[in-house]
Write an enzyme that holds these catalytic residues in place. Structure first.
Site, mmCIF file in Angstrom:
data_model
loop_
_atom_site.group_PDB
_atom_site.id
_atom_site.type_symbol
_atom_site.label_atom_id
_atom_site.label_comp_id
_atom_site.label_asym_id
_atom_site.label_seq_id
_atom_site.Cartn_x
_atom_site.Cartn_y
_atom_site.Cartn_z
ATOM 1 N N GLU A 127 -0.613 -11.236 21.667
ATOM 2 C CA GLU A 127 -0.290 -10.270 22.728
ATOM 3 C C GLU A 127 -0.813 -8.872 22.397
ATOM 4 O O GLU A 127 -0.358 -8.249 21.420
ATOM 5 C CB GLU A 127 1.234 -10.207 22.949
ATOM 6 C CG GLU A 127 1.606 -9.322 24.128
ATOM 7 C CD GLU A 127 3.099 -9.342 24.483
ATOM 8 O OE1 GLU A 127 3.793 -10.316 24.144
ATOM 9 O OE2 GLU A 127 3.542 -8.365 25.109
ATOM 10 N N LYS B 288 13.481 -10.327 23.891
ATOM 11 C CA LYS B 288 12.098 -10.792 23.738
ATOM 12 C C LYS B 288 11.250 -9.698 23.080
ATOM 13 O O LYS B 288 10.382 -9.976 22.251
ATOM 14 C CB LYS B 288 11.523 -11.179 25.107
ATOM 15 C CG LYS B 288 10.172 -11.886 25.066
ATOM 16 C CD LYS B 288 8.991 -10.948 25.178
ATOM 17 C CE LYS B 288 7.679 -11.720 25.256
ATOM 18 N NZ LYS B 288 6.494 -10.836 25.236
ATOM 19 N N ASP C 222 8.467 -20.965 10.350
ATOM 20 C CA ASP C 222 8.745 -21.812 11.518
ATOM 21 C C ASP C 222 9.229 -20.932 12.684
ATOM 22 O O ASP C 222 10.382 -20.499 12.728
ATOM 23 C CB ASP C 222 9.816 -22.834 11.094
ATOM 24 C CG ASP C 222 10.156 -23.837 12.178
ATOM 25 O OD1 ASP C 222 9.935 -23.546 13.369
ATOM 26 O OD2 ASP C 222 10.661 -24.911 11.825
ATOM 27 N N HIS D 242 -0.070 -0.617 27.672
ATOM 28 C CA HIS D 242 -0.481 -2.013 27.654
ATOM 29 C C HIS D 242 -1.865 -2.152 28.278
ATOM 30 O O HIS D 242 -2.744 -2.802 27.746
ATOM 31 C CB HIS D 242 0.555 -2.775 28.494
ATOM 32 C CG HIS D 242 0.701 -4.199 28.133
ATOM 33 N ND1 HIS D 242 1.038 -4.616 26.864
ATOM 34 C CD2 HIS D 242 0.579 -5.321 28.876
ATOM 35 C CE1 HIS D 242 1.115 -5.938 26.856
ATOM 36 N NE2 HIS D 242 0.838 -6.377 28.063
HETATM 37 C C1 MEV Z 1 6.865 -7.109 26.430
HETATM 38 O O1 MEV Z 1 6.218 -8.045 25.587
HETATM 39 C C2 MEV Z 1 8.217 -6.714 25.844
HETATM 40 C C3 MEV Z 1 9.086 -5.826 26.760
HETATM 41 O O2 MEV Z 1 9.223 -6.454 28.025
HETATM 42 C C4 MEV Z 1 10.433 -5.672 26.076
HETATM 43 C C5 MEV Z 1 11.461 -4.951 26.939
HETATM 44 O O3 MEV Z 1 11.388 -5.021 28.164
HETATM 45 O O4 MEV Z 1 12.380 -4.379 26.309
HETATM 46 C C6 MEV Z 1 8.425 -4.491 27.008
#
Ligand code: MEV
Length: 385
Positions: free
Chosen positions: A79, A258, A274, A373
């Site tokens: 990513e 995430k 893992d 991004h």
């Molecule tokens: C993107 O990989 C991760 C985010 O979505 C985490 C978040 O929203 O806190 C930017």
């Protein structure tokens, strides 16, 4: 004292200049990076029905200070912007002394599903012989025993009408511990059957790893949070509000967590650990009665000048056994970065998760994540940029 990893302009170096900065001149490591560390034969021996290896970008994030010590953090991810975010979050945290981390206990737990007509009587018999049962298992893994690990104790787990779940806790030293726990559980099963007259069906590790709770904390200077034309003060308040949203809304908590796993799983993959075990341990810990909960907690210092964030999650990571030692590139990198103990690796992964999370919330609270991004995506289209 280790050299500082805060290197302004590190991201502008070429990969070979970065390798020289981090590792010095190391021809063996250069050869391993050139081959991606996997050759087709090694891949074919490691996994079944192989066609060939698939390489991923292997990065190192700068700017980390963990328990007062500068560290480079190995990361492997597909990513874009995750490594930049980790470096950015680490730089913010370093301004207040860096991350304070504590690895969880190196304990894995195996479960044995004993089908028996009287679970209470069965547990009474097992408990009376527990120390001897555990002692009989220890010689099965002399290497683990030599490193201070081995079976530790038995405990009663869930009890159903005709089933008793027995837990076997295993000290895993620097290993992730799944193989050791499963080996001991399989050896214990016939002994439990003989003792209780029951039948053991399942005997397998739980991936929840409740005792491996690793903690990381950091403080951020509020004035340095200014972003996208918004003052540091306003960004800090918006970050706290974002954190509160995740506490109240499980759907937001999934994405909030995430962002933490972006860093943790990148370290997990870079060290050939893992990823599925780490993801499920984190999910199990985050799961509350109303759905998923945030893995982090945010607050403001009494004088208002700093934001504090804390992270806690079980991290089943190892530095011995499995691919982590078999993969020549991974092994060499762990040695070079002084990450050969499981505790240091857990601290490092937790700090990286927190760094990614800090950067994500700051971007969300400021101009949004798409600006950064997209700039990094644009670089992919234009190799000269
Ligand atoms: C993107 O990989 C991760 C985010 O979505 C985490 C978040 O929203 O806190 C930017």
């Amino acid at each position: 004292m280790r050299p500082d990893t805060r290197r302004p302009g590190f991201h502008r170096l070429t990969p070979s200049e970065r390798r020289a900065t981090v590792f010095g001149e190391d021809p063996a490591l250069e050869a391993l990076f050139a081959s991606g560390g996997w050759d087709a034969d090694f891949a074919d021996r490691w996994v079944e029905d192989v066609l060939g290896p698939l390489a991923l970008p292997f990065s190192v994030a700068p700017n980390f200070v963990i328990n007062g010590e500068p560290r480079w953090v190995p990361m492997c991810t597909e990513e874009p912007s995750v490594v930049a975010a980790a470096a950015h979050g680490a730089r913010l945290a370093a301004a207040c002394g860096g991350f304070v981390c504590e690895a969880g206990e190196a304990v894995a737990t195996a479960q044995l599903q004993l089908v028996v007509s009287d679970p209470a009587a069965a547990w009474a018999s097992i408990e009376a012989r527990a120390d001897a049962l555990v002692a009989e298992l220890a010689p099965l893994d002399p290497a683990l025993f030599a490193h201070g690990g081995g079976p530790e104790r038995l405990e009663r787990g869930a009890v159903f009408a005709d089933e008793l779940i027995v837990h076997l806790h295993v000290r895993t030293a620097d290993a992730m511990g799944a193989n050791a726990a499963n080996t001991f559980a399989e050896a214990l099963a016939p002994r439990l059957e003989a003792l209780t007259g029951g039948a053991v069906i399942g005997r397998i590790l739980t991936n929840a790893y409740p005792r491996r709770l690793t903690r990381a904390a950091a403080e951020l200077p509020v004035e340095a949070l200014a972003h996208g034309g918004i003052s540091g003060e306003a960004v800090a308040e918006r970050m706290l509000r974002l954190a509160r949203w995740a506490e109240r809304d499980p759907l937001r908590a999934v994405t909030h967590d995430k962002g933490i796993l972006n860093g943790i799983l990148a370290v997990t993959l870079a060290t050939a650990n893992d990823t599925r075990a780490v993801a499920m341990a984190a999910a199990a810990h985050a799961c509350g009665p109303g759905g998923l909960r945030p893995l982090s907690a945010w607050s403001r210092s009494a004088d208002g000048a700093r934001l504090r964030c804390e992270l806690a999650l079980p991290l089943p990571l190892g530095t011995v056994g499995g691919l982590t030692v078999a993969h020549p590139l991974v092994r060499r990198v762990l040695e070079a970065l002084d990450l050969t103990s499981a505790a240091r690796l857990c601290e490092t992964a937790a700090a990286c998760g927190l760094a990614n999370h800090v950067a994500a919330l700051r971007a969300l609270a400021g101009e949004g994540i798409q600006a950064g991004h997209m700039a990094l995506h644009a670089r992919k289209q234009d190799p000269t940029s």
